[in-house]
Design an enzyme around this catalytic site. Structure first.
Site, PDB file in Angstrom:
ATOM      1  N   GLU A 140       0.968  -0.821   0.052  1.00  0.00           N
ATOM      2  CA  GLU A 140       0.364   0.231  -0.344  1.00  0.00           C
ATOM      3  C   GLU A 140       1.490   1.605  -0.336  1.00  0.00           C
ATOM      4  OE1 GLU A 140      -3.265  -0.148   2.694  1.00  0.00           O
ATOM      5  OE2 GLU A 140      -2.128  -2.405   3.264  1.00  0.00           O
TER       6      GLU A 140
ATOM      7  N   CYS B 276      -4.762   3.468   8.467  1.00  0.00           N
ATOM      8  CA  CYS B 276      -5.096   2.712   9.795  1.00  0.00           C
ATOM      9  C   CYS B 276      -3.191   2.231   9.830  1.00  0.00           C
ATOM     10  CB  CYS B 276      -5.464   1.438   9.081  1.00  0.00           C
ATOM     11  SG  CYS B 276      -4.613   1.150   7.408  1.00  0.00           S
TER      12      CYS B 276
HETATM   13  N1  SAH Z   1       8.096   0.015  10.407  1.00  0.00           N
HETATM   14  C1  SAH Z   1       8.963   0.995  10.535  1.00  0.00           C
HETATM   15  C2  SAH Z   1       7.806   2.402   9.753  1.00  0.00           C
HETATM   16  C3  SAH Z   1       6.465   1.916   9.187  1.00  0.00           C
HETATM   17  S1  SAH Z   1       4.227   2.363  10.802  1.00  0.00           S
HETATM   18  C4  SAH Z   1       8.308   1.472  12.354  1.00  0.00           C
HETATM   19  O1  SAH Z   1       7.822   0.996  12.783  1.00  0.00           O
HETATM   20  O2  SAH Z   1       8.036   3.217  12.648  1.00  0.00           O
HETATM   21  C5  SAH Z   1       4.948   3.716  10.325  1.00  0.00           C
HETATM   22  C6  SAH Z   1       3.977   4.235  11.885  1.00  0.00           C
HETATM   23  O3  SAH Z   1       2.930   3.725  12.622  1.00  0.00           O
HETATM   24  C7  SAH Z   1       5.286   3.482  13.431  1.00  0.00           C
HETATM   25  O4  SAH Z   1       5.059   4.410  13.994  1.00  0.00           O
HETATM   26  C8  SAH Z   1       3.760   2.492  13.946  1.00  0.00           C
HETATM   27  O5  SAH Z   1       4.135   2.694  15.138  1.00  0.00           O
HETATM   28  C9  SAH Z   1       2.848   3.771  13.254  1.00  0.00           C
HETATM   29  N2  SAH Z   1       1.814   2.499  13.746  1.00  0.00           N
HETATM   30  C10 SAH Z   1       0.987   1.251  13.745  1.00  0.00           C
HETATM   31  N3  SAH Z   1      -0.080   0.509  13.265  1.00  0.00           N
HETATM   32  C11 SAH Z   1      -0.410   1.821  13.908  1.00  0.00           C
HETATM   33  C12 SAH Z   1      -2.051   2.011  14.083  1.00  0.00           C
HETATM   34  N4  SAH Z   1      -2.910   1.446  14.720  1.00  0.00           N
HETATM   35  N5  SAH Z   1      -2.022   3.093  15.116  1.00  0.00           N
HETATM   36  C13 SAH Z   1      -0.996   4.057  15.253  1.00  0.00           C
HETATM   37  N6  SAH Z   1      -0.118   3.979  14.732  1.00  0.00           N
HETATM   38  C14 SAH Z   1       0.378   2.992  14.203  1.00  0.00           C
END
Ligand code: SAH
Length: 341
Positions: A94, A329
């Site tokens: 995505e 999401c």
């Molecule tokens: N793996 C990397 C980048 C991808 S996730 C990381 O962990 O930073 C991007 C961001 O979205 C990260 O800060 C992650 O913790 C957050 N994230 C993932 N799922 C989430 C959710 N359900 N609610 C809020 N933030 C979320």
């Protein structure tokens, strides 16, 4: 075609100096690189200033990464567009395009799936399918073009695909290509300590965003398995090394999960943890993507932010874009959609 691709190499992942090792005369390499990264050519046939024989030769041993858009959802509220795309071997990723007055930002994926296992994150649900190539990062950017900012915050952990992430930064910032400024790139990581040191030593001027989500090891371990591998003391040391080496201000992302990490005790502990660091905190009400987590109310988020601000930690509260297309999401949100506290 799909089968062939697996035997060939991806030309969209190659720097001009790498292309120059296989084509001559040398200036042809720059022409090819410019076709791919400036003009976003998706076939060798289209490169009409190259001799036909060379185009045929390239076709035989190389392919050009593509991302086939399967679905495109546009938010009626704010114009955010979410893309669901497939790689040539049918892995789904995505990406999200967000429009702002000052230009567009694209949020791209770095892996099909993810193996970090964060308990709240949708990308972790089915583990890792495979790393994306640097060319596949570029293809996501080019299908959203024109854009000003890039955030590596889609599916996957960019530092778990370290070589391709670094290669991508070199490709996308190359003066002979699309030449995006390094300061327009943000990389978000769950905190892979050895790779943070390595990345610092690359001396890029990109912004590093660290998914912190808790100020103490005990709470963090319930949210992020990686916290059992690297305790916060090691992570913070690596972050300090990053700012010392690059002089870039860090972003700490903090997803607010009701009754988990949002008490004033957590806020005070966070203040102590980040004291004296060149950083800011971005609070994100958690999205219901996986697990039983509930977001905090606006008031609760403000109360938490106030404690940080009173203790001189610059804090922003992230505004969610694209709610109606499911773009927010968790992994698919913008690092630039801040609403100042
Ligand atoms: N793996 C990397 C980048 C991808 S996730 C990381 O962990 O930073 C991007 C961001 O979205 C990260 O800060 C992650 O913790 C957050 N994230 C993932 N799922 C989430 C959710 N359900 N609610 C809020 N933030 C979320």
């Amino acid at each position: 075609m799909e089968k062939e691709n697996t035997k060939k190499t991806d030309m969209l992942s190659m720097l001009p100096q790498e292309i120059a090792e296989i084509v001559s005369p040398a200036y042809r390499a720059e022409q090819i690189f410019s076709w791919l990264h400036k003009h976003h050519a998706t076939s060798f046939v289209a490169m009409n200033n190259l001799p036909l024989s060379l185009r045929d030769k390239l076709e035989e041993i190389h392919y050009i990464s593509t991302m086939t858009t399967l679905e495109k959802h546009e938010s009626v509220n704010d114009g955010t567009i979410k893309f669901l795309s497939a790689t040539h071997d049918n892995n789904l990723v995505e990406s999200v395009l967000m429009s702002y007055k000052h230009g567009n930002s694209v949020c791209i994926s770095t892996q099909a799936g993810c193996r970090m296992g964060c308990t709240f994150c949708a990308s972790a649900e089915n583990g890792l399918a495979r790393n994306l190539t640097a060319g596949e990062y570029c293809a996501q950017v080019y299908s959203a073009f024109p854009i000003k900012n890039i955030v590596l915050m889609g599916c996957g952990e960019p530092l778990d695909n370290y070589e391709n992430t670094v290669k991508f930064i070199k490709l996308i910032t190359h003066p002979k290509g699309i030449n995006i400024g390094q300061r327009h790139i943000t990389l978000s990581t769950c905190g892979l300590v050895p790779e943070i040191y390595k990345l610092a030593d690359e001396k890029f001027q990109i912004t590093l965003a660290v998914s912190l989500h808790a100020p103490d090891d005990e709470t963090r371990q319930t949210l992020m398995p990686i916290a059992k591998v690297y305790p916060l003391s090691d992570l913070i040391k690596a972050c300090k090394y990053y700012t010392k080496t690059t002089h870039r201000r860090l972003t700490f992302e903090y997803a607010m999960a009701k009754d988990i990490n949002t008490s004033s005790f957590h806020a005070q502990t966070l203040v102590k943890l980040l004291k004296g660091m060149m950083c800011h905190v971005n609070l994100i009400p958690i999205n219901k993507a996986r697990g039983e987590f509930l977001p905090t109310s606006r008031n609760e988020t403000m109360r938490f932010a106030k404690i940080l601000e009173e203790n001189h930690i610059p804090t922003t509260i992230r505004r969610s874009l694209g709610n109606d297309v499911n773009a927010s999401c968790g992994q698919l949100r913008s690092n630039f959609s801040y609403m100042s506290y």
